[in-house]
Design a protein around this motif. Structure first.
Motif, PDB file in Angstrom:
ATOM      1  N   ASN A  34      38.436  42.330  -2.459  1.00  0.00           N
ATOM      2  CA  ASN A  34      38.506  41.901  -3.738  1.00  0.00           C
ATOM      3  C   ASN A  34      38.301  42.902  -4.696  1.00  0.00           C
ATOM      4  OD1 ASN A  34      38.974  38.990  -3.244  1.00  0.00           O
ATOM      5  ND2 ASN A  34      36.684  38.629  -3.099  1.00  0.00           N
ATOM      6  N   GLN A  35      37.703  43.930  -4.430  1.00  0.00           N
ATOM      7  CA  GLN A  35      37.505  45.276  -5.089  1.00  0.00           C
ATOM      8  C   GLN A  35      39.001  45.842  -5.231  1.00  0.00           C
ATOM      9  OE1 GLN A  35      34.438  47.142  -3.230  1.00  0.00           O
ATOM     10  NE2 GLN A  35      32.818  46.644  -4.235  1.00  0.00           N
TER      11      GLN A  35
ATOM     12  N   ALA B  21      44.268  45.597 -12.244  1.00  0.00           N
ATOM     13  CA  ALA B  21      44.100  46.300 -13.504  1.00  0.00           C
ATOM     14  C   ALA B  21      45.188  47.235 -13.554  1.00  0.00           C
ATOM     15  CB  ALA B  21      42.786  46.827 -13.246  1.00  0.00           C
TER      16      ALA B  21
ATOM     17  N   ARG C  83      41.750  44.418  -4.664  1.00  0.00           N
ATOM     18  CA  ARG C  83      42.650  43.608  -5.384  1.00  0.00           C
ATOM     19  C   ARG C  83      42.626  43.828  -6.880  1.00  0.00           C
ATOM     20  NH1 ARG C  83      42.667  37.286  -4.042  1.00  0.00           N
ATOM     21  NH2 ARG C  83      44.209  38.041  -2.405  1.00  0.00           N
ATOM     22  N   GLY C  84      41.310  43.671  -7.275  1.00  0.00           N
ATOM     23  CA  GLY C  84      40.763  43.803  -8.644  1.00  0.00           C
ATOM     24  C   GLY C  84      41.373  45.308  -9.433  1.00  0.00           C
ATOM     25  N   LYS C  85      41.294  46.388  -8.328  1.00  0.00           N
ATOM     26  CA  LYS C  85      41.812  47.504  -8.846  1.00  0.00           C
ATOM     27  C   LYS C  85      43.413  47.523  -9.129  1.00  0.00           C
ATOM     28  CE  LYS C  85      38.206  50.355  -7.098  1.00  0.00           C
ATOM     29  NZ  LYS C  85      37.695  51.493  -6.374  1.00  0.00           N
TER      30      LYS C  85
END
Length: 124
Positions: free
Chosen positions: A78-79, A86, A81-83
């Motif tokens: 999830n980290q 963004a 994917r978030g990056k």
């Protein structure tokens, strides 16, 4: 008469839609609690939606996404994917600046990217 009609309308199906994610005991408890609340307040209570990923297993890249998530773990996945999301949003923003698109058009492009990501299975 009413009981014989209701008995004849009953289905032989004993499961429910919630039985795939909930055990029978939890499902029966949830139904009884919502029935008690409906009786005490005098109005119908809408059941809470079950939290699950609607994109699971759909799309061309979904199997790769699921395997990757299982290998590196949900938190790290999830980290990352978030990056990635963004970074992709920044690329869209820069593109919109270069062509002179306003904020509303930029937001529309970001929504379109999200829909395409869902369809392709990146959000599985």
């Amino acid at each position: 008469m009413a009981s014989s009609v209701s008995a004849s309308l009953c289905s032989s199906f004993k499961g429910g839609w919630g039985t795939t994610t909930m055990g029978e005991e939890q499902l029966m408890l949830a139904r009884s609690v919502s029935a008690r609340v409906a009786v005490s307040t005098g109005r119908a209570v809408r059941p809470q939606p079950m939290m699950k990923n609607v994109n699971e297993g759909k799309g061309l890249f979904a199997p790769i996404v699921v395997v990757t998530r299982d290998i590196i773990g949900k938190k790290r996945f999830n980290q990352l994917r978030g990056k990635a999301i963004a970074l992709h949003s920044q690329v869209i923003t820069e593109f919109c600046k270069s062509i002179g698109a306003d904020a509303k058009q930029r937001q529309g492009l970001i929504r379109l990217a999200k829909k395409n990501g869902e369809r392709l299975g990146f959000l599985a």
